[in-house]
Write a protein that holds these residues in place. Structure first.
Motif, short mmCIF file in Angstrom:
data_model
loop_
_atom_site.label_atom_id
_atom_site.label_comp_id
_atom_site.label_asym_id
_atom_site.label_seq_id
_atom_site.Cartn_x
_atom_site.Cartn_y
_atom_site.Cartn_z
N VAL A 1 0.84 -1.20 0.00
CA VAL A 1 0.00 0.00 0.00
C VAL A 1 0.87 1.25 0.00
N LEU A 2 1.94 1.24 0.77
CA LEU A 2 2.83 2.41 0.80
C LEU A 2 3.52 2.65 -0.53
N VAL A 3 3.91 1.58 -1.21
CA VAL A 3 4.65 1.72 -2.48
C VAL A 3 3.70 1.98 -3.65
N PHE A 4 2.61 1.21 -3.73
CA PHE A 4 1.75 1.26 -4.90
C PHE A 4 0.43 2.01 -4.68
N GLY A 5 0.11 2.36 -3.46
CA GLY A 5 -1.17 2.99 -3.15
C GLY A 5 -1.31 4.39 -3.72
N LEU A 6 -2.54 4.75 -4.05
CA LEU A 6 -2.84 6.08 -4.57
C LEU A 6 -3.25 7.00 -3.43
N SER A 7 -2.83 8.24 -3.49
CA SER A 7 -3.30 9.22 -2.52
C SER A 7 -4.68 9.69 -2.96
N THR A 8 -5.68 9.48 -2.13
CA THR A 8 -7.06 9.82 -2.50
C THR A 8 -7.56 11.08 -1.79
N ALA A 9 -6.72 11.72 -1.03
CA ALA A 9 -7.15 12.89 -0.27
C ALA A 9 -7.51 14.05 -1.19
N SER A 10 -8.68 14.64 -0.99
CA SER A 10 -9.16 15.82 -1.71
C SER A 10 -9.19 15.63 -3.23
#
Length: 90
Positions: free
Chosen positions: A60-69
């Motif tokens: 999750v840290l390497v491949f995860g997308l930032s979904t904030a805002s």
């Protein structure tokens, strides 16, 4: 977070598939831990699930997308032109 990372046109199917893989893991985990407890011992019984969870966190840290805002259309519809995304919001 799971529904946010899939495109809207296949979101329900992919979320269900992710849940199914999780259920398979929950079914197999007691058997795997039970079989490996004799060779790994007490520390191995707790270390094996910890290693699997750490691998998940790392993914999750390497491949995860930032979904904030961010809008869901921005996250999932990579091939959609920005004008189409703007029309979807209206």
């Amino acid at each position: 977070m799971t529904p946010e990372i899939f495109p809207t046109w296949i979101r329900a199917s992919d979320t269900g598939l992710s849940g199914a893989f999780g259920r398979v893991g929950r079914i197999l985990a007691p058997t795997i831990i039970g079989l490996s407890s004799a060779s790994l011992g007490f520390a191995g019984v707790f270390g094996l699930p910890t290693a699997v969870l750490e691998a998940g966190v790392l993914c999750v840290l390497v491949f995860g997308l930032s979904t904030a805002s961010r809008y869901l259309e921005e996250l999932a519809e990579h091939g959609v032109p920005k004008a189409a995304v703007k029309e979807m919001r209206e």
